[in-house]
Design a protein around this motif. Structure first.
Motif, short mmCIF file in Angstrom:
data_model
loop_
_atom_site.label_atom_id
_atom_site.label_comp_id
_atom_site.label_asym_id
_atom_site.label_seq_id
_atom_site.Cartn_x
_atom_site.Cartn_y
_atom_site.Cartn_z
N TRP A 37 -16.00 -34.45 8.84
CA TRP A 37 -15.13 -35.61 9.01
C TRP A 37 -15.59 -36.79 8.15
O TRP A 37 -16.79 -36.99 7.92
N SER A 38 -14.63 -37.60 7.73
CA SER A 38 -14.95 -38.87 7.10
C SER A 38 -15.49 -39.83 8.15
O SER A 38 -15.31 -39.63 9.36
N ALA A 39 -16.15 -40.89 7.71
CA ALA A 39 -16.77 -41.84 8.62
C ALA A 39 -15.75 -42.51 9.53
O ALA A 39 -16.05 -42.84 10.68
N ASP A 40 -14.53 -42.72 9.03
CA ASP A 40 -13.51 -43.37 9.84
C ASP A 40 -12.67 -42.38 10.65
O ASP A 40 -11.77 -42.79 11.39
N GLY A 41 -12.94 -41.09 10.51
CA GLY A 41 -12.24 -40.08 11.28
C GLY A 41 -10.82 -39.81 10.83
O GLY A 41 -10.09 -39.05 11.48
N LYS A 42 -10.41 -40.38 9.69
CA LYS A 42 -9.03 -40.21 9.24
C LYS A 42 -8.83 -38.99 8.34
O LYS A 42 -7.71 -38.53 8.16
N SER A 43 -9.91 -38.48 7.77
CA SER A 43 -9.82 -37.36 6.84
C SER A 43 -10.90 -36.33 7.14
O SER A 43 -11.90 -36.63 7.81
N ILE A 44 -10.68 -35.14 6.64
CA ILE A 44 -11.65 -34.06 6.79
C ILE A 44 -11.91 -33.45 5.41
O ILE A 44 -10.97 -33.21 4.64
N ALA A 45 -13.16 -33.23 5.09
CA ALA A 45 -13.53 -32.52 3.87
C ALA A 45 -13.78 -31.06 4.20
O ALA A 45 -14.26 -30.73 5.28
N PHE A 46 -13.45 -30.20 3.25
CA PHE A 46 -13.72 -28.78 3.41
C PHE A 46 -13.85 -28.16 2.02
O PHE A 46 -13.51 -28.79 1.01
N ALA A 47 -14.37 -26.97 1.95
CA ALA A 47 -14.54 -26.28 0.68
C ALA A 47 -13.47 -25.23 0.50
O ALA A 47 -13.05 -24.57 1.46
N SER A 48 -13.01 -25.07 -0.75
CA SER A 48 -12.06 -24.02 -1.09
C SER A 48 -12.09 -23.84 -2.61
O SER A 48 -12.74 -24.63 -3.31
N LEU A 49 -11.40 -22.85 -3.11
CA LEU A 49 -11.37 -22.56 -4.54
C LEU A 49 -10.85 -23.76 -5.32
O LEU A 49 -9.83 -24.36 -4.96
N SER A 50 -11.56 -24.12 -6.40
CA SER A 50 -11.16 -25.26 -7.22
C SER A 50 -10.68 -24.79 -8.59
O SER A 50 -10.69 -23.59 -8.88
N CYS A 51 -10.30 -25.72 -9.45
CA CYS A 51 -9.80 -25.38 -10.78
C CYS A 51 -10.90 -24.75 -11.65
O CYS A 51 -10.61 -24.12 -12.66
N SER A 52 -12.15 -24.91 -11.24
CA SER A 52 -13.26 -24.34 -12.00
C SER A 52 -13.39 -22.84 -11.78
O SER A 52 -14.13 -22.15 -12.50
N GLY A 53 -12.70 -22.33 -10.76
CA GLY A 53 -12.85 -20.94 -10.39
C GLY A 53 -13.95 -20.71 -9.37
O GLY A 53 -14.12 -19.59 -8.89
N GLY A 54 -14.69 -21.75 -9.06
CA GLY A 54 -15.74 -21.68 -8.05
C GLY A 54 -15.39 -22.54 -6.87
O GLY A 54 -14.29 -23.11 -6.78
N PRO A 55 -16.32 -22.70 -5.92
CA PRO A 55 -16.03 -23.53 -4.75
C PRO A 55 -15.89 -25.00 -5.13
O PRO A 55 -16.66 -25.52 -5.93
N GLY A 56 -14.89 -25.65 -4.56
CA GLY A 56 -14.70 -27.09 -4.75
C GLY A 56 -14.60 -27.75 -3.40
O GLY A 56 -14.49 -27.09 -2.37
N VAL A 57 -14.63 -29.07 -3.40
CA VAL A 57 -14.52 -29.84 -2.16
C VAL A 57 -13.16 -30.53 -2.13
O VAL A 57 -12.77 -31.20 -3.09
N TYR A 58 -12.46 -30.38 -1.03
CA TYR A 58 -11.16 -30.99 -0.82
C TYR A 58 -11.24 -31.97 0.35
O TYR A 58 -12.12 -31.85 1.20
N THR A 59 -10.29 -32.89 0.39
CA THR A 59 -10.10 -33.71 1.59
C THR A 59 -8.64 -33.61 2.01
O THR A 59 -7.75 -33.38 1.18
N ILE A 60 -8.40 -33.78 3.31
CA ILE A 60 -7.04 -33.76 3.83
C ILE A 60 -6.96 -34.72 5.00
O ILE A 60 -7.95 -34.92 5.72
N SER A 61 -5.80 -35.33 5.20
CA SER A 61 -5.62 -36.23 6.33
C SER A 61 -5.75 -35.47 7.64
O SER A 61 -5.20 -34.37 7.80
#
Length: 325
Positions: free
Chosen positions: A108-132
């Motif tokens: 979770w983000s510090a304000d609780g409004k978003s969540i980070a998670f890992a998934s496939l990125s444009c590099s072809g390897g794991p990337g970090v995403y955020t979503i509301s």
């Protein structure tokens, strides 16, 4: 060459000392679980439980749930179901899937409004995403690697099957991420450092996209192999812990699965807990919970960070501590 410190109550490896094994104190009796100031969420047989002590409450049914992570206000939990990102309230109600994109280890983000998670990125390897975490139907945005921020999101990959094999083999590809308490950084497996090393752990700065390697294995003149996964911040942001494993150039340099604690200000590292401890989550500056091996199975252990003493809490794994409100 890795050098690992000693903590009273745990005997830890110093690389290059032949015949020394990473061991730890024998856990106390599990007859009575220690009392915690707030709820600990953990996974057993694919379902999520919470407990403060001897009594536990089951929040999910049907199996397939993993990696529960408390929101900053302690009122919600982010978790995975079949490799996709979900949230639910602290009592297990109002379960909602946030995205169909394959996801790993939310934070979770510090304000609780978003969540980070890992998934496939444009590099072809794991990337970090955020979503509301609050907007229904929100789309995820990539934040690392930074050069992927202006690229189209790659096609949604299928959820990855659970890893099988030994403990080290199952942990090696765990892409859990950890958002820093001040909201400025994310720790994650991989990153630009993978162009130099075979495996690495990165702390990325959100504002600039810059990356700092905090642990690495193989390549770049390093005569070892291994991994650093499942990062976790202490709530004051002064410490970062992760699960590590090392095969050294010689058997004397081998380190079985263990927990590393990193001082953000000085860069100093030490091992806490015992051999096979992993997935540490801080309770406060003095105690943490971690998955350990006990009674031939996985148990959540309460770890005294000063002495290394470990006490069984409940059978399970992947613990997360509810912030004290």
């Amino acid at each position: 060459m890795s050098v690992v410190s000693r903590v009273s109550g745990s005997v830890l490896v110093a690389a290059g000392v032949a015949g020394v094994a990473l061991v730890g104190p024998t856990p106390a009796s599990a007859a009575t679980a220690p009392s915690m100031a707030s709820l600990v969420a953990y996974v057993r047989s694919g379902d999520v439980y919470v407990s403060k002590g001897a009594t536990e409450t089951r929040l999910t049914t049907g199996g397939g749930w993993s990696r529960p992570r408390w929101s900053p206000d302690g009122r919600s939990i982010a978790l995975l179901k079949g490799g996709q990102l979900w949230t639910m309230k602290a009592d297990g109600s109002a379960k909602r899937r946030l995205t169909t994109r394959a996801a790993a280890g939310p934070s979770w983000s510090a304000d609780g409004k978003s969540i980070a998670f890992a998934s496939l990125s444009c590099s072809g390897g794991p990337g970090v995403y955020t979503i509301s975490a609050t907007t229904v139907g929100a789309s995820p945005a990539v934040v690392f690697p930074a050069y992927c921020r202006d690229e189209e999101l790659p096609a949604e990959p299928a959820a990855r099957a659970a890893e099988s094999g030994s403990l080290s083999e199952r942990l090696r590809a765990d892409d859990a991420v950890a958002w820093s308490p001040d909201g400025t950084k994310v720790a994650f497996r991989g990153g630009d450092c993978e162009s130099i090393y075979d495996a690495c752990l990165t702390v990325g700065t959100l504002a600039t996209g810059g990356e700092k390697t905090v642990d690495a294995y193989g390549g770049g003149s390093r005569q070892n192999s291994g991994f650093a996964v499942v990062p976790s911040w202490r709530r004051d942001g002064a410490k970062l812990a992760w699960t590590a494993y090392q095969k050294g150039e010689t058997a004397a340099d081998d380190l079985p699965v263990h927990v590393v604690e990193y001082d953000v200000a000085t860069g100093a590292k030490r091992t806490v807990g015992a051999s096979q401890d992993r997935e540490l989550a801080y309770a406060d500056t003095g105690r943490a919970v971690a998955t350990g091996t006990y009674k031939n199975g996985s148990w959540v252990m309460v770890v005294n960070l000063a002495t290394g003493a470990r006490t069984p809490f409940h059978q399970g794994s992947q613990p997360s501590v509810q912030p004290v409100r």
